[in-house]
Design an enzyme around this catalytic site. Structure first.
Site, PDB file in Angstrom:
ATOM      1  CB  CYS A 156       5.435 -15.540  10.106  1.00  0.00           C
ATOM      2  SG  CYS A 156       5.925 -16.905   9.068  1.00  0.00           S
TER       3      CYS A 156
ATOM      4  CG  ASP B  62     -10.840  -3.380  -1.094  1.00  0.00           C
ATOM      5  OD1 ASP B  62     -10.684  -3.639   0.116  1.00  0.00           O
ATOM      6  OD2 ASP B  62     -10.772  -4.243  -1.982  1.00  0.00           O
ATOM      7  CG  ASP B  63      -7.157  -3.714   1.698  1.00  0.00           C
ATOM      8  OD1 ASP B  63      -6.297  -4.294   1.003  1.00  0.00           O
ATOM      9  OD2 ASP B  63      -8.155  -4.286   2.145  1.00  0.00           O
TER      10      ASP B  63
END
Length: 500
Positions: A9, A368-369
């Site tokens: 969230c 890329d991560d």
């Protein structure tokens, strides 16, 4: 590469000391953080002892000029909290998603409480049993509801808000960063004793509005000053004097390392550094750690957009051209992880446009991560091969993920993690790369500016900061290595808690 796991969230809350309408600040604070949760959103405001709530699925909506007065009428008040959510616990059918949409509200014996929450509760099964003793009709929708009801039980027993929050810190295991409002208008926030998920505080230049936000960009968009990141186990109240800070229970800091690699916006601030600067350093680290690969490569490309900053770091350190040959189709927004397997590959192929003329015949470093499952990474590499790339080296800023997360990232089983089963050389063969080059854990830690013991690296090392998570991880890893099936998210298996 389209396979990114979900985070729980994003939280935002604000209060106007001059009692001006606060909804616009909460709205924009959530819009700035919608990357933290796409499945649902919610707003709650407080006026004269009453909560006013709007919850809905999908992204935070754009508000037409003609509808502004309607929104102000629906959400009046000088205190407000909001939330954007992904589910990392509970069911994901539409009815369950609606039920789990935050902010969460609870009431008992004339007392009321509302909270917005980011994190994940490890001992949720045990907590449900306790709550059902006090609320027999309680039906679980989200971990936010568990924390909200747990707090309210404390208040109903005559505890002060501070005492009730301290009890939560002592009896709830997991990650929780919370902003909340009591029925009598107290506005507060707190973090778990390890400070796993982010939550910062700030105020408006005129000193009227005080706010809490998961990321500093929620403050920036409102023109607020960022004052501080809440400490582990810290409870903060807002009064006419501003922020009042109390540390209730600090074990040690264990901030989520994945925030730096993927989740956070690049313009957010953690540990007094902009995230994009840390990601650039990740790229420089990879060049230093894999000089032979760099020497063989012709160019660098990135998987937009979380790979872009690291790709710039690779370019700076190596001198290789960063060819902007990959572009994201901005309005193809389907999420690979919520699609059927047969749909996933086609969607990944559509989300990223690769310019064939730029990669043909080239030896390429792709930045890329992270690599989680590896299936969508494979799709992208296959596409590069079809376009004539001579070699494809994968540079990955987040080290190899070998274990599940218990604290708010939806990668909760060993079986879904390609790194739990395979070494980098094996992963390279599976996804079709010439080499998979992960940044070292030490390199990641140094770039963040934290000490190693101040970060949660559980998914990388198998060493978790909280005891129940460690116990469950060890038990399920043993079963996984024995070839036994994992029946679901590890922290949702009843038998591990003496049930079922």
């Amino acid at each position: 590469m389209g396979e990114h796991p979900k985070i729980a969230c994003g939280v935002f809350g604000a209060v106007s000391l001059k009692k001006q309408p606060v909804f616009p600040y909460v709205y924009w604070g959530l819009r700035a953080q919608n990357h933290r949760g796409h499945q649902s959103h919610g707003f709650l405001t407080y006026l004269n002892g009453e909560f006013h709530v709007h919850r809905s699925l999908d992204l935070v909506p754009k508000i037409r000029a003609s509808a502004i007065h309607e929104w102000f009428g629906r959400l009046p008040g000088h205190i407000g909290i909001g939330n954007v959510r992904y589910t990392t616990s509970g069911k994901t059918d539409e009815q369950s998603l609606i039920k789990g949409t935050q902010p969460a509200v609870a009431s008992k014996n004339g007392l009321k409480l509302a909270i917005s929450f980011n994190g994940n509760v490890v001992n949720a099964i045990q907590l449900k049993r306790e709550i059902n003793k006090h609320f027999p009709e309680f039906s679980y929708g989200s971990d936010a509801e568990l924390i909200c009801h747990k707090l309210l039980i404390g208040l109903a027993e005559g505890k002060s808000l501070e005492e009730a929050i301290k009890t939560c810190m002592e009896e709830i295991e997991g990650a929780f960063s919370v902003a909340g409002i009591t029925g009598d208008g107290k506005f507060f926030a707190f973090k778990d004793p390890y400070g796993i998920r982010p939550l910062c505080a700030g105020h408006s230049p005129d000193g009227d509005v005080y706010a809490f936000s998961s990321e500093s960009v929620g403050l920036d968009i409102n023109g607020f000053h960022r004052d501080f990141e809440l400490e582990p186990g810290e409870f903060v109240m807002v009064s006419e004097k501003g922020f009042e800070r109390i540390t209730l229970k600090k074990v040690h800091r264990a901030f989520c390392a994945f925030e730096f690699a993927y989740f956070a916006r690049p313009d957010s601030i953690f540990n007094d550094k902009h995230v994009y600067e840390i990601r650039e350093e990740f790229g420089r680290n990879l060049v230093r750690e894999y000089p032979e690969v760099v020497k063989d490569a012709d160019m660098v490309i990135s998987m937009p957009e979380t790979g872009d900053d690291a790709a710039f770091g690779v370019h700076e350190e190596s001198g290789l051209r960063w060819e902007r040959a990959t572009r994201r189709h901005r309005y193809v927004t389907e999420r690979a992880f919520i699609l059927l397997e047969k749909e996933r590959y086609a969607t990944i192929d559509k989300k990223i446009n690769i310019l064939a003329s730029k990669v043909k015949g080239k030896k390429i470093i792709v930045v890329d991560d992270s690599v989680v499952r590896g299936d969508t990474t494979k799709v992208t590499i296959e596409k590069l091969r079809r376009m004539g790339a001579k070699k494809v080296y994968l540079f990955v800023t987040f080290p190899r993920i070998i274990g599940p997360c218990f604290y708010g990232i939806d990668m909760a089983t060993y079986s879904q993690l390609i790194g739990a089963k395979h070494a980098p050389e094996e992963i390279a063969k599976i996804i079709g790369a010439d080499a998979v080059c992960y940044q070292s854990i030490d390199g990641l830690v140094k770039a963040t500016g934290f000490r190693k013991e101040e970060l949660c690296l559980g998914c990388l090392t198998g060493k978790y900061p909280t005891p129940l998570a460690q116990k469950i991880a060890d038990e399920m890893k043993k079963r996984f290595l024995e070839g036994r099936e994992e029946p679901g998210r590890l922290y949702e298996i009843p038998e591990l808690f003496g049930e079922g």
